[in-house]
Every structure is written in C-alpha cells, then in structure tokens.
Design a protein around this motif. Structure first.
Motif, mmCIF file in Angstrom:
data_model
loop_
_atom_site.group_PDB
_atom_site.id
_atom_site.type_symbol
_atom_site.label_atom_id
_atom_site.label_comp_id
_atom_site.label_asym_id
_atom_site.label_seq_id
_atom_site.Cartn_x
_atom_site.Cartn_y
_atom_site.Cartn_z
ATOM 1 N N VAL A 1 -19.138 -4.865 8.197
ATOM 2 C CA VAL A 1 -17.744 -5.011 7.778
ATOM 3 C C VAL A 1 -17.107 -3.629 7.650
ATOM 4 C CG1 VAL A 1 -16.209 -5.791 5.920
ATOM 5 C CG2 VAL A 1 -18.229 -7.153 6.534
ATOM 6 N N VAL A 2 -15.880 -3.504 8.163
ATOM 7 C CA VAL A 2 -15.088 -2.298 7.921
ATOM 8 C C VAL A 2 -13.755 -2.726 7.327
ATOM 9 C CG1 VAL A 2 -14.112 -2.188 10.283
ATOM 10 C CG2 VAL A 2 -14.209 -0.126 8.872
ATOM 11 N N GLU A 3 -13.354 -2.054 6.255
ATOM 12 C CA GLU A 3 -12.042 -2.301 5.648
ATOM 13 C C GLU A 3 -11.151 -1.103 5.935
ATOM 14 O OE1 GLU A 3 -11.982 -3.873 1.668
ATOM 15 O OE2 GLU A 3 -9.927 -3.179 1.322
ATOM 16 N N LEU A 4 -9.962 -1.390 6.485
ATOM 17 C CA LEU A 4 -9.069 -0.342 6.977
ATOM 18 C C LEU A 4 -8.001 0.023 5.948
ATOM 19 C CD1 LEU A 4 -8.459 -1.878 10.527
ATOM 20 C CD2 LEU A 4 -10.173 -0.163 9.887
ATOM 21 N N HIS A 5 -7.869 1.307 5.695
ATOM 22 C CA HIS A 5 -6.831 1.845 4.808
ATOM 23 C C HIS A 5 -6.290 3.138 5.394
ATOM 24 C CE1 HIS A 5 -7.256 -0.622 1.093
ATOM 25 N NE2 HIS A 5 -8.402 -0.924 1.676
ATOM 26 N N MET A 6 -5.244 3.664 4.765
ATOM 27 C CA MET A 6 -4.752 5.012 5.057
ATOM 28 C C MET A 6 -4.536 5.725 3.732
ATOM 29 S SD MET A 6 -2.035 4.448 8.176
ATOM 30 C CE MET A 6 -1.942 6.205 8.577
ATOM 31 N N ASP A 7 -4.825 7.007 3.709
ATOM 32 C CA ASP A 7 -4.630 7.837 2.522
ATOM 33 C C ASP A 7 -3.166 8.206 2.348
ATOM 34 O OD1 ASP A 7 -6.861 8.490 0.938
ATOM 35 O OD2 ASP A 7 -7.688 9.760 2.530
ATOM 36 N N ALA A 8 -2.830 8.578 1.143
ATOM 37 C CA ALA A 8 -1.558 9.237 0.844
ATOM 38 C C ALA A 8 -1.834 10.205 -0.292
ATOM 39 C CB ALA A 8 -0.499 8.230 0.436
ATOM 40 N N SER A 9 -1.244 11.381 -0.219
ATOM 41 C CA SER A 9 -1.540 12.384 -1.243
ATOM 42 C C SER A 9 -0.300 13.031 -1.822
ATOM 43 C CB SER A 9 -2.431 13.481 -0.659
ATOM 44 O OG SER A 9 -1.683 14.232 0.286
ATOM 45 N N GLY A 10 0.826 12.963 -1.105
ATOM 46 C CA GLY A 10 1.992 13.706 -1.530
ATOM 47 C C GLY A 10 1.880 15.200 -1.281
ATOM 48 N N GLY B 1 0.835 -1.196 0.000
ATOM 49 C CA GLY B 1 0.000 0.000 0.000
ATOM 50 C C GLY B 1 0.866 1.240 0.000
ATOM 51 N N ALA B 2 0.337 2.314 0.541
ATOM 52 C CA ALA B 2 1.071 3.581 0.597
ATOM 53 C C ALA B 2 2.119 3.507 1.703
ATOM 54 C CB ALA B 2 0.103 4.728 0.850
ATOM 55 N N ASP B 3 3.035 4.472 1.696
ATOM 56 C CA ASP B 3 4.036 4.503 2.761
ATOM 57 C C ASP B 3 4.347 5.933 3.171
ATOM 58 O OD1 ASP B 3 6.630 5.442 1.287
ATOM 59 O OD2 ASP B 3 5.768 3.861 0.023
ATOM 60 N N GLY B 4 4.947 6.042 4.342
ATOM 61 C CA GLY B 4 5.344 7.338 4.866
ATOM 62 C C GLY B 4 5.913 7.171 6.252
ATOM 63 N N GLY B 5 6.894 7.987 6.569
ATOM 64 C CA GLY B 5 7.456 7.984 7.908
ATOM 65 C C GLY B 5 8.089 6.667 8.303
ATOM 66 N N GLY B 6 8.511 5.883 7.323
ATOM 67 C CA GLY B 6 9.128 4.599 7.624
ATOM 68 C C GLY B 6 8.133 3.467 7.827
ATOM 69 N N TYR B 7 6.855 3.740 7.604
ATOM 70 C CA TYR B 7 5.815 2.737 7.767
ATOM 71 C C TYR B 7 5.161 2.448 6.418
ATOM 72 C CZ TYR B 7 6.004 3.772 12.774
ATOM 73 O OH TYR B 7 6.411 3.939 14.061
ATOM 74 N N THR B 8 4.543 1.259 6.335
ATOM 75 C CA THR B 8 3.681 0.978 5.195
ATOM 76 C C THR B 8 2.230 0.929 5.666
ATOM 77 O OG1 THR B 8 3.673 -1.436 5.411
ATOM 78 C CG2 THR B 8 5.473 -0.441 4.104
ATOM 79 N N GLU B 9 1.364 1.225 4.708
ATOM 80 C CA GLU B 9 -0.070 1.181 4.998
ATOM 81 C C GLU B 9 -0.488 -0.229 5.432
ATOM 82 O OE1 GLU B 9 -2.330 2.177 1.564
ATOM 83 O OE2 GLU B 9 -4.269 2.014 2.584
ATOM 84 N N ALA B 10 0.028 -1.261 4.738
ATOM 85 C CA ALA B 10 -0.367 -2.637 5.076
ATOM 86 C C ALA B 10 -0.033 -2.956 6.527
ATOM 87 C CB ALA B 10 0.321 -3.626 4.145
ATOM 88 N N GLU B 11 1.158 -2.555 6.980
ATOM 89 C CA GLU B 11 1.561 -2.847 8.363
ATOM 90 C C GLU B 11 0.725 -2.048 9.354
ATOM 91 O OE1 GLU B 11 3.204 -2.242 12.135
ATOM 92 O OE2 GLU B 11 3.361 -0.650 10.641
ATOM 93 N N ARG B 12 0.510 -0.756 9.064
ATOM 94 C CA ARG B 12 -0.230 0.106 9.996
ATOM 95 C C ARG B 12 -1.680 -0.344 10.161
ATOM 96 N NH1 ARG B 12 1.663 2.177 13.960
ATOM 97 N NH2 ARG B 12 2.546 0.134 13.721
ATOM 98 N N VAL B 13 -2.341 -0.711 9.046
ATOM 99 C CA VAL B 13 -3.745 -1.112 9.192
ATOM 100 C C VAL B 13 -3.850 -2.481 9.865
ATOM 101 C CG1 VAL B 13 -4.597 0.384 7.356
ATOM 102 C CG2 VAL B 13 -4.002 -2.000 6.823
ATOM 103 N N ARG B 14 -2.805 -3.320 9.748
ATOM 104 C CA ARG B 14 -2.812 -4.585 10.498
ATOM 105 C C ARG B 14 -2.605 -4.339 11.992
ATOM 106 N NH1 ARG B 14 -2.720 -5.476 5.621
ATOM 107 N NH2 ARG B 14 -3.466 -7.429 4.748
ATOM 108 N N ALA B 15 -1.773 -3.380 12.329
ATOM 109 C CA ALA B 15 -1.620 -3.008 13.737
ATOM 110 C C ALA B 15 -2.943 -2.474 14.282
ATOM 111 C CB ALA B 15 -0.503 -1.975 13.889
ATOM 112 N N LEU B 16 -3.622 -1.659 13.484
ATOM 113 C CA LEU B 16 -4.915 -1.109 13.906
ATOM 114 C C LEU B 16 -5.952 -2.226 14.043
ATOM 115 C CD1 LEU B 16 -6.802 1.259 14.537
ATOM 116 C CD2 LEU B 16 -7.085 1.571 12.049
#
Ligand SMILES: [Zn+2]
Length: 143
Positions: free
Chosen positions: A67-76, A16-31
């Motif tokens: 059902v809720v599907e978790l994501h994070m935005d990225a815009s640049g 997924g998207a990334d930022g700050g040394g994290y990936t979206e896939a990892e962050r939404v799994r933590a959430l």
C-alpha cells in the motif's frame, strides 16, 4: 505480493494543503489516477471519494498488495522542495520503500532524508498494527 494498492490522502471535504491554485487532495487524486492508468490491473486505486485518515479505512482494508498513501508537503518556507517516504518507527525500509525513495528523490531532490520514520501518524500506525505493507509518500511540496 505483487501490484500496488493506492490511497489518495485527504478528500471528502478535506482539501489538505494548498499552493499555486491547487489543493493537495486534488493533486494526489490526479497522481493516483495516473498511477492506475500506467499500472492497469496491477494497481488497485482505493476509493478516492473517501478520506482514509478520517474514516479509518485502514482498520478494515483487506489487500495483499503493498500500500502507498499519497500526500504532498507544505512548509510555508520559500524554496523548500523534495520528496520523501514515511514508514513506521522501528521498521526497516523494504525493497518497495527503497525503490520509491530512490526514484522520487531523483525526480524531486531536496530532502536530507529519503526515508523517515514516524510513530505519531494514524494511518502509519493502523497499517503497522494490522501487518499491512504500507508507506506514506510526500510527493514534493505543493506550496
Ligand atoms: Zn497530506
């Protein structure tokens, strides 16, 4: 209808998207893991080793939970921030959509619209076609 079924976006090799040394896939799994820890037996965490978008998991999901599907935005765009809830075009937000949107936008303000409608997102459309009570949440901007 009670409880919650959680799908964590991306995964299975798609970061997924990334930022700050994290990936979206990892962050939404933590959430997702945190939601499960807090919600206990009321929360069913969908298989986090899967990419539910790529493998079409919503085409065969059997659940009577919302059902809720978790994501994070990225815009640049520097300074972009805020969370929002995505539902199918033409659908009225239900009590779950409104409660999530109100809570998330209070925690992560910045989006002009707390609830937005989409017609081109695969999992939004799959869920709508099957009558699954579903929303996709962008939990702020990872970048
Ligand atoms: Zn995403």
């Amino acid at each position: 209808m009670a409880g919650l079924f959680v799908i964590c976006g991306h995964g299975a090799g798609d970061p997924g998207a990334d930022g700050g040394g994290y990936t979206e896939a990892e962050r939404v799994r933590a959430l997702g893991a945190r939601i499960k820890a807090l919600g206990g037996s009321e929360v069913e965490l969908g298989d986090t080793s899967r990419n539910w978008y790529r493998d079409g998991g919503l085409n065969s999901l059997k659940t009577d939970k919302p059902v809720v599907e978790l994501h994070m935005d990225a815009s640049g765009v520097p300074g972009a921030h805020g969370a929002h809830v995505i539902i199918k075009s033409g659908f009225e937000p239900d009590e779950y959509d409104r409660a999530l949107a109100d809570r998330l936008s209070a925690m992560m303000p910045g989006r002009a619209e707390k609830i937005v409608h989409h017609s081109e997102l695969a999992n939004v459309n799959r869920a709508a076609r099957r009558g699954i009570n579903y929303r996709l949440v962008e939990n702020g901007f990872i970048d």
